[in-house]
Scaffold this motif. Structure first.
Motif, PDB file in Angstrom:
ATOM      1  N   ASP A   1       0.829  -1.218   0.000  1.00 56.04           N
ATOM      2  CA  ASP A   1       0.000   0.000   0.000  1.00 56.04           C
ATOM      3  C   ASP A   1       0.861   1.265   0.000  1.00 56.04           C
TER       4      ASP A   1
ATOM      5  N   HIS B   1      -0.513  -1.643  13.863  1.00 56.83           N
ATOM      6  CA  HIS B   1      -1.194  -0.344  13.824  1.00 56.83           C
ATOM      7  C   HIS B   1      -1.686   0.017  15.223  1.00 56.83           C
TER       8      HIS B   1
ATOM      9  N   ASP C   1       1.870   3.232  10.141  1.00 58.71           N
ATOM     10  CA  ASP C   1       2.099   1.802  10.315  1.00 58.71           C
ATOM     11  C   ASP C   1       2.946   1.555  11.567  1.00 58.71           C
TER      12      ASP C   1
HETATM   13 ZN   LIG Z   1       0.253   0.554   5.377  1.00 57.73          ZN
END
Ligand SMILES: [Zn+2]
Ligand SMILES: [Zn+2]
Length: 280
Positions: free
Chosen positions: A73, A216, A173
């Motif tokens: 991502d 996270h 993250d």
């Molecule tokens: Zn990520």
């Protein structure tokens, strides 16, 4: 410095009517320093829009690309960043060392089975890899950028920008409450007193026990960090792909209720795709 969000979504793009306000593209942040230098953090799908913007406005494509880590991502936008096919483009890549390898692997593998038809070494742009940030600060004509290791599967880096008296930290993250890895006091030290903290707040407090080890944080952990470290302004990012605009607004409202009157923290919001912030 001026900070513009081109992608704010976590894990996977989430386009659609439910995400118009906060955006569906994955992580990409443009930082334009007062000295005119441009730094781009991560190459998520938001990078495609930044490429369009630079080309439409005839802005020279010469910048540092700082990669927080190598998850897809954060790299998916790179093959779709149009200036990467131009000889005039110069990109200096730095950040989490394995992420540069990941960036090259997004392209054709030369074995006919890569993820994209073009091979990395066929790109026309001048792409250099500078392995500075993992070993010490990067000095961009007086703007110091340094890093700290994230609590995230396969690792990663957060970045701290110091420009004159102003400090901005970008930490996506990152699992603040991870069972192993860096402890909260180390993050408090890293973000202490910063003008703007941009931090991953993908989860709700009630979700986090099911998602320990996923790398996270829940928004309440991020607010606690910001208050403890006397951060002035806080922006959440890496919004969960399943979260609608209404859901994100609810997170912001609940977070603002957590703000203690005596705290230095005076502003909380969720990062919106297309939004621009300026320090000072
Ligand atoms: Zn990520
Ligand atoms: Zn990740």
């Amino acid at each position: 410095m001026e900070i513009k969000f081109w992608g704010t979504r976590g894990s996977i793009p989430a386009p659609g009517a439910q995400t118009l306000e906060f955006g569906g593209n994955t992580t990409c942040v443009e930082v334009v320093l007062a000295n005119g230098q441009r730094v781009v953090i991560d190459g998520g799908t938001g990078l495609r829009l930044l490429g369009q913007h630079l080309m439409e406005n005839h802005i020279p494509c010469q910048f540092h690309l700082l990669l927080t880590h190598g998850h897809w991502d954060h790299l998916l936008g790179i093959p779709f960043f149009e200036p990467i096919y131009l000889e005039s483009t110069k990109v200096i890549v730095d950040g989490w060392p394995p992420a540069f390898q990941g960036m090259t692997r997004v392209f054709d593998s030369h074995m006919g089975d890569g993820f994209f038809p073009v091979a990395f070494d066929h790109l026309k742009a001048d792409i250099d890899y500078l392995n500075t940030l993992a070993n010490g600060p990067l000095d961009l004509d007086g703007v110091l950028i340094d890093s700290i290791h994230l609590n995230h599967p396969q690792g990663g880096l957060a970045f701290r920008f110091r420009e004159g008296k102003h400090t901005m930290v970008f930490a996506t993250d990152n699992e603040l409450g991870a069972a192993r890895g860096r402890r909260i006091p180390e993050f408090v030290e890293f973000v202490r007193g910063c003008d703007l903290l941009i931090h991953d707040a993908q989860y709700l407090p009630e979700e986090i026990s099911e998602r320990r080890g996923w790398g996270h944080s829940a928004y309440d952990e991020v607010v606690a960090l910001a208050q403890q470290a006397e951060v002035h302004n806080l922006l959440f990012t890496h919004h969960d792909p399943g979260r609608s605009d209404g859901d994100v607004e609810k997170i912001v409202a609940l977070s603002r209720e957590m703000m203690a009157a005596h705290s230095k923290l005076r502003y909380i919001d969720a990062a919106r795709e297309g939004a621009c912030y300026r320090l000072p």
